[in-house]
Write an enzyme that holds these catalytic residues in place. Structure first.
Site, PDB file in Angstrom:
ATOM      1  N   GLU A   1       0.850  -1.274   0.000  1.00  0.00           N
ATOM      2  CA  GLU A   1      -0.087   0.084  -0.277  1.00  0.00           C
ATOM      3  C   GLU A   1       0.919   1.359  -0.035  1.00  0.00           C
ATOM      4  OE1 GLU A   1      -2.196   0.237   3.398  1.00  0.00           O
ATOM      5  OE2 GLU A   1      -3.244   2.459   2.919  1.00  0.00           O
ATOM      6  N   ASP A  39      -1.267  -1.000   5.637  1.00  0.00           N
ATOM      7  CA  ASP A  39      -1.126  -0.361   7.136  1.00  0.00           C
ATOM      8  C   ASP A  39      -2.286  -1.164   7.866  1.00  0.00           C
ATOM      9  OD1 ASP A  39       0.709   1.608   6.172  1.00  0.00           O
ATOM     10  OD2 ASP A  39      -0.826   3.004   5.858  1.00  0.00           O
ATOM     11  N   ASP A  88      -4.624  -0.179   9.423  1.00  0.00           N
ATOM     12  CA  ASP A  88      -5.764   0.564   9.668  1.00  0.00           C
ATOM     13  C   ASP A  88      -7.189   0.340   8.876  1.00  0.00           C
ATOM     14  OD1 ASP A  88      -5.215   1.797   7.261  1.00  0.00           O
ATOM     15  OD2 ASP A  88      -4.463   3.626   8.168  1.00  0.00           O
ATOM     16  N   ASP A 113      -8.104   1.675   6.258  1.00  0.00           N
ATOM     17  CA  ASP A 113      -8.053   1.919   4.891  1.00  0.00           C
ATOM     18  C   ASP A 113      -7.053   0.850   4.245  1.00  0.00           C
ATOM     19  OD1 ASP A 113      -9.339   3.996   4.130  1.00  0.00           O
ATOM     20  OD2 ASP A 113      -7.583   5.395   4.527  1.00  0.00           O
TER      21      ASP A 113
END
Ligand code: 28G
Length: 649
Positions: A432, A505, A507, A509
């Site tokens: 990402e 990541d 998180d 997203d």
């Protein structure tokens, strides 16, 4: 009269033999149950459950109870005839004792019987005994309760005894796996849940009652309509062409049940095949017969009704676009054959011809009676054929065009390739963001690790057709990089990488990107997932260090480890909380997340992917915020109860 001395001698001889036999199982558990990890552990349960299920399937009792106990043991109870307890004249040993201590006893199955047995070699009960700390059995039979108990891998602890009277009939087996054998002895609710759910569809009208005394969870599985209901569930929220068809034939020696439906505007095909209620992941003769029966029926209908000419018959691939099909066959033990070492691929030759004729006859009949459906289906086949033809032409054009295409350029710009040509040991990291991609390129093992950074969110490929996906730069880059084709033309053995690792990541997203990529892999490169080649990287969430000496530090991958980390570093600790991959430098990223020896990886299972796919289909078209809510609520990072199942190094 039995000659006591002779019987004793025979008993001693056979018990020595038996002991060494079970010791052999303990020496090489993988030979009997595939592995000594979590999968092997659950294999012990399947062996026992399958025996109970066989009683129910043969008409003795309709319920099977499975209970996970607090002490780590598992019990299975059926309402069958009860395992025979009579003493064998030659050996002087009760039948039940022989069944639990002799390999390949297979006991109650004669060659003309159907078995649900899932054992890698059909070895059954004795293997579970050999690999357990103890096994405790109660038999309710002919008005009496009997009890027998084994310990330490099958040694008789309590010889068969009569405990009293009962009106019940059936068998209750409780066992505790031996921690000396298994890397984990924790039975998993999800694993057993999935298996029983599947069994309920395959063995309709049997009740499965699962209880977990550790959590007080319980669930009952029951399917009245079998595979039809299964396909109904698989296609819930999808737009169907016509209705779900289901066929059954129990008249011959091979018993068959099939259910199938076509999803409009979908390109992938999913066929789930089973032999004696065990999934055959690599298909085999029954699956081939299923496909050829469908192809022939649809083409014959189209030609007979003047829709296409004899020389315009559809390719099977075009007919199967959007198909969700299930085929289950039951074959007697004497005719059951598999290809390869595992039971993943059925080899029985008769299954091909029998299933093909069965599907052909029933489908031709159905099409004749449902003309509107037949026309819709043919129209769909035509669209698939046109799309495939267009894709083929585009591919050819790009090949002859020699000069670098847009995609080739993107690949050479973005991909940091691995230098090794040993594809199986190469790894592709899909990362990402460009900045994390940069660190990954610096920190990687250049020989075996390739990096492909992703810019932004990938496209949601759920219910997009192949052409649209191919037009997407991000996905066509992934397809070209992996180099093994796409959709029905995907050949897993051509993959340029042994592992595809999604690194995002930790998180929301990141979770969203994982889901979008998994949706793509599920729909367009499913064999990567079924072959266990798709992984999620697992970056640490924290670094705990000593303030007075920051070189003393530990990385923590979850909150539990954080607490341990604080203790380990002791007073005067500081904490870095990593919100994203970008907050680590190249060395840190390499050591925590990429280096083979020190990283953690989650292997994505088809179960994970299926859940994700189903959920995405569910949320498609709905409000995007709903989707986000679901991700936030349901994806738990770095914890085993997230949608990610097995942990691998
Ligand atoms: C609860 C967990 C696992 C079982 C039975 C019932 C019979 C049986 C099992 O027979 C020996 C050899 C071939 C017939 C069969 C009882 C016939 C008459 C059985 C189980 C005898 C094995 N009465 N229930 N085995 N056969 N349940 N549940 O294991 O000739 S195993």
């Amino acid at each position: 009269m039995i000659d006591i001395e002779k019987a004793e001698a025979a008993y001693n001889a056979s018990s020595i033999e038996l002991l060494t036999e079970l010791e052999g199982v303990r020496k090489r558990p993988a030979m009997y149950i595939g592995s000594s990890n979590s999968m092997g552990l659950h294999h012990l349960a399947w062996e026992i459950i399958d025996n109970g299920v066989d009683e129910a399937v043969n008409g003795y009792g309709s319920r099977v109870f499975v209970t996970i106990h607090k002490d780590g043991s598992l019990s299975v109870e059926d309402e069958g005839r009860g395992i025979p307890v009579d003493i064998h004249a030659r050996t002087g040993v009760p039948a039940i004792q022989t069944i639990f201590t002799t390999l390949h006893s297979g006991g109650k199955f004669n060659s003309k019987a159907y078995s649900t047995s899932a054992g890698l070699h059909g070895v059954g009960t004795a293997v579970t005994n050999a690999l357990s700390e103890w096994v405790d059995i109660h038999v309710y039979r002919q008005g009496k309760i009997y009890h027998i108990r084994f310990k330490d891998g099958g040694k008789l602890e309590t010889p068969l005894e009569e405990l009293g009277n009962t009106k019940k009939h059936g068998t209750l087996v409780r066992f505790k796996p031996d921690p000396k054998i298994f890397s984990t002895v924790e039975f998993k609710w999800d694993t057993i849940y999935d298996r029983l759910e599947q069994s309920a569809y395959l063995l309709k009208k049997v009740h499965f009652i699962l209880k977990d005394e550790r959590t007080n969870n319980s669930h009952e599985f029951y399917s009245e309509k079998g595979l039809l209901e299964y396909v109904e569930n698989l296609t819930a929220n999808k737009n169907l062409v016509g209705e779900i068809l289901s066929f059954e034939d129990n008249s011959g020696p091979i018993k068959m049940e099939a259910a199938l439906g076509w999803c409009a505007s979908e390109t992938s095909e999913s066929i789930y095949s089973y032999a004696n209620s065990v999934r055959t992941g690599d298909g085999g003769t029954h699956e081939t017969g299923f496909k050829s029966g469908i192809t022939k029926a649809v083409n014959d209908w189209a030609v007979t009704n003047g829709v296409i000419k004899e020389n315009q018959k559809f390719d099977g691939l075009d007919i199967r676009e959007g198909l969700i099909g299930t085929i289950s066959v039951k074959i007697t033990e004497d005719k059951l054959e598999y290809e390869g070492q595992t039971k993943n691929k059925l080899g029985t030759p008769d299954a091909l011809t029998t299933v093909s004729a069965f599907i052909y006859d029933d489908l031709v009949h159905y099409l004749a009676e449902h003309k509107d459906f037949a026309i819709d289906l043919i129209r769909k086949c035509q669209i698939s054929r046109d799309a495939r033809e267009a894709a083929r032409k585009a591919k050819e054009a790009s090949r002859t065009q020699k000069k670098a295409t847009k995609i080739d350029q993107v690949i050479s710009d973005k991909l940091a390739a691995a230098s090794s040509k040993d594809f199986k040991s190469n790894e592709l990291f899909i990362v990402e963001g460009d900045s994390a991609g940069g660190s990954a390129k610096t920190g990687r093992d250049r020989i075996h690790q390739a990096i492909l950074p992703l810019r932004g969110k990938p496209l949601n490929t759920e219910s997009l057709d192949l052409n649209r996906v191919l037009q997407n730069v991000e996905f066509s880059t992934i397809i070209q990089t992996i180099g093994a084709g796409v959709s029905q033309d995907f050949k897993v053995e051509d993959s340029h990488y042994g592992k595809i690792i999604i690194m995002t990541d930790a998180d929301t997203d990141g979770a969203h990107i994982q889901i979008l990529l998994l949706t793509f892999f599920y729909n367009y490169m499913k064999p990567l997932i079924t072959h266990g080649m798709v992984y999620l990287a697992c970056p640490p969430l924290y670094r705990v260090y000593k303030k007075s000496d920051p070189s003393k530090h530990v990385y923590c991958y979850n909150d539990e480890e954080l607490e341990e980390g604080k203790k380990k570093i002791g007073v005067g600790y500081g904490i870095n909380r990593y919100k994203g991959l970008g907050e680590m430098n190249a060395d840190q990223l390499a050591i925590t997340t990429m280096n083979k020896a020190t990283r953690k990886l989650y292997q994505v299972t088809i179960h994970d992917a299926l859940i994700v796919e189903k959920k995405i289909a569910d949320l498609m078209g709905k409000d995007a915020s709903l989707r986000r809510e679901w991700i936030e609520e349901n994806i738990v990072f770095n914890q085993e109860d997230s949608f990610i199942a097995e942990v691998k190094g």
